[in-house]
Design an enzyme around this catalytic site. Structure first.
Site, mmCIF file in Angstrom:
data_model
loop_
_atom_site.group_PDB
_atom_site.id
_atom_site.type_symbol
_atom_site.label_atom_id
_atom_site.label_comp_id
_atom_site.label_asym_id
_atom_site.label_seq_id
_atom_site.Cartn_x
_atom_site.Cartn_y
_atom_site.Cartn_z
ATOM 1 N N ASN A 1 -19.425 0.239 -11.472
ATOM 2 C CA ASN A 1 -20.077 1.327 -12.201
ATOM 3 C C ASN A 1 -20.839 2.273 -11.309
ATOM 4 O O ASN A 1 -21.020 3.434 -11.612
ATOM 5 C CB ASN A 1 -21.123 0.731 -13.163
ATOM 6 N N THR B 1 9.956 4.101 9.923
ATOM 7 C CA THR B 1 10.129 4.397 8.513
ATOM 8 C C THR B 1 11.344 5.292 8.361
ATOM 9 O O THR B 1 11.497 6.254 9.114
ATOM 10 C CB THR B 1 8.879 5.107 7.972
ATOM 11 N N LYS C 1 13.605 8.122 7.342
ATOM 12 C CA LYS C 1 13.379 9.506 6.951
ATOM 13 C C LYS C 1 14.720 10.196 6.710
ATOM 14 O O LYS C 1 15.692 9.825 7.365
ATOM 15 C CB LYS C 1 12.607 10.243 8.048
ATOM 16 N N LYS D 1 12.018 10.708 3.622
ATOM 17 C CA LYS D 1 11.517 9.639 2.769
ATOM 18 C C LYS D 1 12.110 9.670 1.373
ATOM 19 O O LYS D 1 12.133 8.655 0.698
ATOM 20 C CB LYS D 1 9.986 9.593 2.764
ATOM 21 N N LYS E 1 11.543 0.432 7.652
ATOM 22 C CA LYS E 1 10.591 0.392 6.549
ATOM 23 C C LYS E 1 10.932 1.417 5.488
ATOM 24 O O LYS E 1 11.240 2.565 5.811
ATOM 25 C CB LYS E 1 9.194 0.690 7.115
ATOM 26 N N ASP F 1 9.535 3.944 2.705
ATOM 27 C CA ASP F 1 8.255 4.642 2.622
ATOM 28 C C ASP F 1 7.567 4.304 1.304
ATOM 29 O O ASP F 1 8.143 3.658 0.433
ATOM 30 C CB ASP F 1 8.415 6.144 2.838
ATOM 31 N N GLU F 2 6.306 4.746 1.179
ATOM 32 C CA GLU F 2 5.483 4.289 0.052
ATOM 33 C C GLU F 2 6.064 4.717 -1.292
ATOM 34 O O GLU F 2 5.887 4.014 -2.288
ATOM 35 C CB GLU F 2 4.039 4.786 0.205
ATOM 36 N N HIS G 1 1.514 -1.118 2.330
ATOM 37 C CA HIS G 1 1.332 0.281 2.734
ATOM 38 C C HIS G 1 0.072 0.777 2.032
ATOM 39 O O HIS G 1 -0.037 0.660 0.817
ATOM 40 C CB HIS G 1 2.564 1.091 2.318
ATOM 41 N N ARG G 2 -0.866 1.337 2.793
ATOM 42 C CA ARG G 2 -2.169 1.666 2.200
ATOM 43 C C ARG G 2 -2.134 3.011 1.466
ATOM 44 O O ARG G 2 -3.022 3.853 1.628
ATOM 45 C CB ARG G 2 -3.276 1.635 3.242
ATOM 46 N N HIS H 1 -1.382 -1.058 7.348
ATOM 47 C CA HIS H 1 -1.557 0.089 8.240
ATOM 48 C C HIS H 1 -3.030 0.240 8.596
ATOM 49 O O HIS H 1 -3.901 0.063 7.755
ATOM 50 C CB HIS H 1 -1.043 1.361 7.557
ATOM 51 N N LYS I 1 -0.902 11.296 14.088
ATOM 52 C CA LYS I 1 -1.217 12.477 13.279
ATOM 53 C C LYS I 1 -2.267 12.212 12.207
ATOM 54 O O LYS I 1 -2.776 13.133 11.588
ATOM 55 C CB LYS I 1 0.067 13.003 12.621
ATOM 56 N N SER J 1 1.210 3.755 12.511
ATOM 57 C CA SER J 1 2.304 4.602 12.044
ATOM 58 C C SER J 1 1.797 6.004 11.801
ATOM 59 O O SER J 1 0.699 6.192 11.284
ATOM 60 C CB SER J 1 2.844 3.993 10.739
#
Lengths: 139, 488
Positions: free
Chosen positions: B127, B177, B179, B181, B205, B207-208, B297-298, B330, B337, B382
């Site tokens: 809360n 990952t 690509k 994606k 991998k 991707d998310e 994957h965060r 991760h 980047k 990553s």
């Protein structure tokens, strides 16, 4: 094919000096170095044959190079790897593992597909070398 | 408000008279309190509204994250309320941040259900983050007592057993990952997986946001990916894997996808942070029961971890995820980047990988934390990294990490397998040089150039990305310089 298991399989084959440098790094970390060989390099063949016990109290990597060369005399046409074992708490497993000897011809692996129901496939990987009896797999 | 002093009112009649009273007077501020070894401790960064005293603000946070409501209730007296009240026991100004304070709050262990991140977080961040007297609130760190840590499963597999299963030691793992994606068909997707794994990567991998979309339904992806994984394994003699993302709209559907991945022989499945803490714990239990590595994957975390004044620090998320039981998470690259300065990122990595975290204010770690033999989590680096940074990556991140070069593999001018080989050669050459005693931080570029002499793909990679850096100021750096001014 080139078997690329191990820490350094994408580098040129190791000289004795390369082996000594990497083994000394492991020894200086407190890890026990050992030598193992096999004629069945299947990716899930965990237990290669031990060339003696891990060298728990050996301070000098020259002894590792000596044992690799002794092993080569008997198993020079097979795969030989050097392994470093770390007994510290929370690890108690391998820290390094690198191939130091390989057969002249590496026949590689056959991928066997067993078609199942729907489109599922059950995959099995077989070493071509293991088609021959143990001990007679490489020259 | 009947009394302005922050002392706890101890007279029962006055304390429980109907009406409103300051939180500090209700017993939520105890400057003399020494936290018990079994207490959960939370460290909040509080930014009180103008005119709100920091002690009262800290007491309010303690109150609203434990037993209090806005007014006095007589039913407190039916409980052992002194025990159940969280206690703010220390408030320090944040260095170089006027108006911000660090508030230390202790919670009795009995306030929490064993083994439930959902219950822990419902109290600690339930809360209180919308509480009006505060402009902003951030959960910076937590001390989790051993008694509580032991109620959690922890990582399903852990770094050591993961390495044993993969038969991969002595170097960071390599991943990429797939690509683009979104948009690849299952057949095309598997092609990328095959090329990357055959070229030298250990993992690819999802991707998310790759789940089950019109361009590629999940079963198609799983089937083609496992063909690719097994082909690459046979071509190299190595154990390979691809993180099959089982994230779905319901728990039942996630279990169904994970079971299918298992039936196809995958060694790893993947979930996204957005599925929620309970779903993550359920999948961690499933992974433990089914010998599966669990990648998390965060996705979404930056919505609450990135800003310094409000939200939850990623170091707290990392602690919760180690309890919850994921194997991969991760944790930043420092040089890539995405957000992350070196000192803060080191703090995250230590939380993932160490058995014991000593207090390290310079890394944002405010408490000693013992992990009570819970498995270690493998950090994943990553986002915008490439082979030319290998010496920096190995120096900053160490050996037990998955380095994921997505663009840095697939964007290679001579193809995906060449990109993978470039990364693997750069990595092995750098580990070799480090072990041989070379100063990789200063000699890294020479080491890579030498390795490239016998590896054309590496030379091409270095030429393509030599000038790519991501040099922006971090939004979340530690508050303390290496010599701590404050001790906890």
């Amino acid at each position: 094919m080139r078997l690329t298991q191990g820490t350094f399989s994408f580098l040129p084959d190791f000289t004795d000096e390369d082996i000594r440098l990497q083994a000394q790094y492991a020894i200086d970390k407190g890890w026990a170095v050992s030598v193992e060989w096999t004629d069945d390099p299947h990716p899930r063949n965990t237990y290669w044959e031990m060339w003696g016990h891990p060298m728990f109290d050996n301070p000098d990597a020259a002894a590792v190079v000596y044992e690799v060369n002794e092993c080569r005399k008997e198993h020079g046409g097979k795969y030989i790897r050097v392994i470093a074992f770390d007994a510290s708490p929370g690890w108690e497993s391998i820290r390094m593992s690198f191939i130091v000897n390989r057969p002249k011809e590496e026949p590689g692996f056959r991928l066997v597909r067993q078609e199942g129901e729907g489109r599922t496939v059950r995959y099995t990987i077989q070493s071509y070398s293991a088609d021959r009896p143990e001990g007679a797999r490489y020259a | 408000m009947n009394d302005m002093s922050p002392q706890t009112v101890t007279d029962g009649k006055k304390r429980y008279a109907a009406g409103v009273m300051k939180y500090a007077q209700m017993g939520y501020w105890e400057p003399d309190y020494t936290p018990k070894d079994t207490d959960v401790i939370a460290l909040f960064r509080i930014t009180p509204q103008d005119g709100v005293d920091e002690i009262e603000a800290a007491a309010a946070v303690a109150g609203e994250s434990s037993t209090a409501t806005w007014t006095v209730v007589w039913t407190d007296r039916l409980t052992n309320c002194d025990k159940y009240r969280a206690k703010a026991y220390r408030v320090d100004p944040v260095p170089n941040a006027p108006g911000e304070f660090f508030a230390y709050i202790a919670y009795d262990l009995d306030l929490f259900e064993p083994g439930s991140i959902a219950n822990l977080t419902a109290s600690i961040i339930g809360n209180v983050f919308g509480f009006k007297p505060l402009k902003a609130l951030r959960l910076e760190d937590m001390r989790l007592p051993t008694a509580y840590v032991k109620t959690f499963q922890g990582p399903a597999t852990g770094i050591v057993v993961e390495r044993e299963r993969l038969n991969c030691y002595g170097r960071p793992l390599l991943g990429a990952t797939v690509k683009p994606k979104l948009g690849l068909s299952g057949r095309n997707y598997g092609r990328v997986v095959y090329e990357a794994l055959k070229g030298g990567l250990d993992f690819t991998k999802d991707d998310e946001n790759i789940n089950s979309q019109p361009f590629m339904h999940w079963r198609d992806r799983f089937l083609y990916c496992m063909e690719a994984v097994n082909r690459a394994s046979a071509a190299t003699g190595e154990v390979k894997g691809t993180y099959l993302n089982v994230t779905a709209g319901t728990m039942e559907e996630m279990y169904a996808r994970a079971e299918f991945a298992k039936s196809l022989g995958s060694c790893i499945v993947m979930i996204d942070l957005v599925i929620g803490y309970t779903a993550i714990q359920s999948m961690a239990k499933w992974a433990r029961d089914n010998d599966m590595i669990l990648h998390l994957h965060r996705a979404g975390h930056s919505t609450y971890t990135r800003q310094r004044s409000h939200g939850v620090s990623f170091r707290v998320i990392a602690k919760w995820m180690r309890l919850a039981g994921v194997d991969h998470l991760h944790a930043g690259t420092v040089v890539g980047k995405l957000e992350g300065d070196p000192a803060t990122t080191k703090g995250y990595y230590d939380i993932f990988r160490e058995e014991h975290n000593p207090m390290a204010l310079e890394n944002g770690i405010f408490f000693d934390q013992d992990w009570a033999s819970l498995n270690k989590m493998m950090p994943v680096a990553s986002g915008g990294i490439h082979a030319g940074q290998m010496h920096q990556l190995l120096t900053y991140l160490g050996e037990d990490v998955v380095l994921q070069f997505g663009g840095g593999t697939i964007g290679h001018p001579h193809g995906i397998a060449a990109g993978a080989t470039a990364n693997r050669v750069a990595l092995e050459a750098m580990v070799y040089a480090r072990n041989a005693g070379r100063d990789i931080w200063n000699e890294g570029e020479d080491i890579l150039r030498d390795a490239a002499k016998t590896c054309t793909p590496l030379k091409q990679a270095l030429d393509t990305w030599k000038d790519v850096t991501f040099d922006y100021a971090s939004t979340d750096a530690p508050d303390f310089a290496p010599t701590p001014e404050v001790s906890a």
